[in-house]
Design an enzyme around this catalytic site. Structure first.
Site, short mmCIF file in Angstrom:
data_model
loop_
_atom_site.label_atom_id
_atom_site.label_comp_id
_atom_site.label_asym_id
_atom_site.label_seq_id
_atom_site.Cartn_x
_atom_site.Cartn_y
_atom_site.Cartn_z
CE LYS A 117 -47.40 -6.83 54.47
NZ LYS A 117 -46.20 -6.12 54.00
C1 LIG Z 1 -44.91 -6.60 54.06
C2 LIG Z 1 -43.88 -5.96 53.22
C3 LIG Z 1 -42.65 -6.59 52.93
C4 LIG Z 1 -42.26 -7.93 53.53
O1 LIG Z 1 -43.02 -8.98 53.02
P1 LIG Z 1 -43.02 -10.41 53.76
O2 LIG Z 1 -44.09 -11.18 53.09
O3 LIG Z 1 -43.33 -10.12 55.21
O4 LIG Z 1 -41.68 -11.01 53.59
C5 LIG Z 1 -41.76 -5.95 52.09
N1 LIG Z 1 -42.04 -4.73 51.57
C6 LIG Z 1 -43.20 -4.09 51.83
C7 LIG Z 1 -43.44 -2.74 51.23
C8 LIG Z 1 -44.17 -4.68 52.65
O5 LIG Z 1 -45.31 -4.03 52.90
#
Ligand SMILES: *Cc1c(COP(=O)(O)O)cnc(C)c1O
Length: 475
Positions: A117
């Site tokens: 993220k």
């Molecule tokens: C947010 C997240 C996901 C999921 O990603 P999306 O964009 O919501 O599909 C998967 N793995 C981790 C470690 C995350 O922080």
């Protein structure tokens, strides 16, 4: 470039107008009117840009196709300040490594909070500061997090002018490392509110505050959730960067396997593919919360109630409905906004599901759009983590393990499969200990983070108390 709503609102907006917003006025999600097409010459040029000038300049090339209301020099400057080796740990920013023959891992989790993220949120921090300054405005970001989103938002916004963050999280429920990451921040513009309740209580508080339109306007409340178009756009870049590392020529094809929750990450892959990136398959990997796997296998989209949502050992994928999914369905149904509005509005409210399986048009389209899917359970997750460690000496996090498990099922001879590494194992230490009987590796800069002084206020799950806190801290 103009942006439209998936539910057909007649207004067309520009990038900076939707940057600070969530949903479109009609409840839809914003998408570009069309996807810019990348021809062979451009793809070849971008390969050179990435290899010779680096990730930041590749980001500028892609973003500038979608953003025409920030002067080019400014936009390039924002990209260069965001994607630095100092922040992301390597010159490649998203280095690709081989796990086993044909199966590669693209590291997206070497940023400040060790989850992918950061890739988008760090850019968002710079874009927000830039746009707020230009407007002479302030923004108070109110969010709810179960771990990764909140810390990424806080590390992106810390010290930024014009922005405050109020982040609610369920008291005592994040991993000890995640709590330490967030609560050790001492920046004056970052506020941690540990709510006595579960994640849903936090989300309900955010919704209640946002639904109080007078309060929202007066205190300039905004969000940074995963439906924000700028976040999705920033994520498109690493699909190109991964492709350039995994291939020697622009005629080769690759597949991507994406640990998925709210469908934001893999939706960025869909956008990259629509632009013309030679992607064979987009592999949607879910955990026991398999809303998306069910859809791609059967054509039935059935949202779960909170009682049917499992708490798993890949918790960032524990979702009951996939908030970005509407974007893909809009494309799937030929950009029919009236149908999209009906499916995600009245139909989901009334039936809690919709079923496209009766319509051959749509099922055939999955292949056309490259989508396949699979799911992983706790036992399979542990098994995958163990195998990677025993065979390759690699420690992978539980979410990435779900990606690896489903990637193996969906890989094809001759097509490199790139699994997106969405977090580092240290964030989810207890599962690593369960799988391997030992603590995961910890990047040196996080040594002793659990012992740092904490800045967090514990509050009951009470909307009024949260509002009062915001009011006091906006004075
Ligand atoms: C947010 C997240 C996901 C999921 O990603 P999306 O964009 O919501 O599909 C998967 N793995 C981790 C470690 C995350 O922080």
């Amino acid at each position: 470039m103009r942006y439209l709503s998936t539910r057909g609102h007649p207004e067309r907006r520009r990038f900076c107008e939707i940057l600070l917003e969530g949903l479109a006025p009609d409840g839809g999600l914003y998408l570009p009117e069309s996807y810019p097409q990348v021809d062979a010459g451009t793809l070849a040029r971008w390969r050179g840009v990435y290899q010779q000038q680096g990730y930041a300049h590749l980001a500028f090339e892609i973003l500038s196709l979608y953003i025409d209301d920030i002067p080019a020099d400014d936009l390039r400057g924002l990209c260069v300040r965001t994607y630095t080796e100092a922040v992301f740990g390597t010159p490649a920013i998203v280095p690709v490594r081989e796990l086993e023959p044909g199966l590669l891992i693209e590291a997206l989790s070497n940023g400040p909070t060790l989850a992918f993220k950061d890739m988008a949120m760090q850019l968002l921090g710079h874009l927000f500061e830039y746009e707020l300054k230009r407007r002479g405005e302030e923004l108070n970001i109110l969010g709810a997090t179960s771990g990764d989103t909140g810390s990424a938002a806080e590390y992106a916004m810390r010290g930024k002018r014009g922005v405050r963050v109020f982040m609610t999280s369920p008291d005592g429920r994040m991993s000890p490392f995640q709590q330490a990451q967030m609560f050790s921040l001492q920046d004056a513009n970052i506020h941690n509110l540990a709510i006595q309740g579960v994640f849903d209580d936090c989300q309900d508080i955010v919704k209640a505050v946002s639904n109080d339109l007078a309060f929202k306007r007066r205190y300039r409340i905004g969000t940074v959730n995963s439906i924000n178009w700028a976040r999705l756009l920033a994520q498109v870049v690493y699909y190109f960067a991964g492709y350039f590392q995994a291939t020697q020529s622009d005629t080769q094809r690759v597949s991507f396997a994406v640990p998925s929750g709210n469908f934001g990450n893999v939706c960025a892959g869909h956008v990259a593919r629509m632009m013309g990136l030679p992607v064979e398959r987009l592999v949607v990997a879910t955990n026991e919360n398999d809303v998306l796997d069910e859809f791609f296998r059967t054509g039935v989209y059935r949202v779960r109630g909170s009682a049917d949502t499992h708490e798993t050992s890949s918790p960032s994928m524990d979702i009951s409905k996939a908030s970005n999914f509407e974007r893909f369905v809009f494309d799937l149904v030929g950009r029919d906004a009236a149908l999209t509005a009906e499916l995600f509005g009245p139909r989901l409210s009334r039936d809690g599901m919709f079923d496209l399986s009766g319509d051959a048009r749509f099922l055939q389209q999955f292949a056309r759009y490259g989508f396949v899917s699979g799911r992983s359970t706790h036992a399979q997750r542990l098994q995958t983590i163990r195998e990677a460690f025993e065979r390759q000496g690699e420690m992978i996090d539980p979410h990435t393990a779900d990606g690896v498990k489903v990637a193996r099922e969906q890989s094809q001879a001759g097509v490199p499969m790139i699994v997106l590494e969405t977090a580092l194992p240290i964030k989810f230490a207890s599962t690593l200990v369960e799988a391997l009987g030992r603590e995961p590796n910890r990047p040196a800069r996080f040594n002793g983070i659990e012992q740092l002084p904490r800045r967090v206020l514990v509050l009951p799950a009470d909307v009024q108390r949260v509002k009062s806190f915001i009011v006091e801290h906006c004075a």
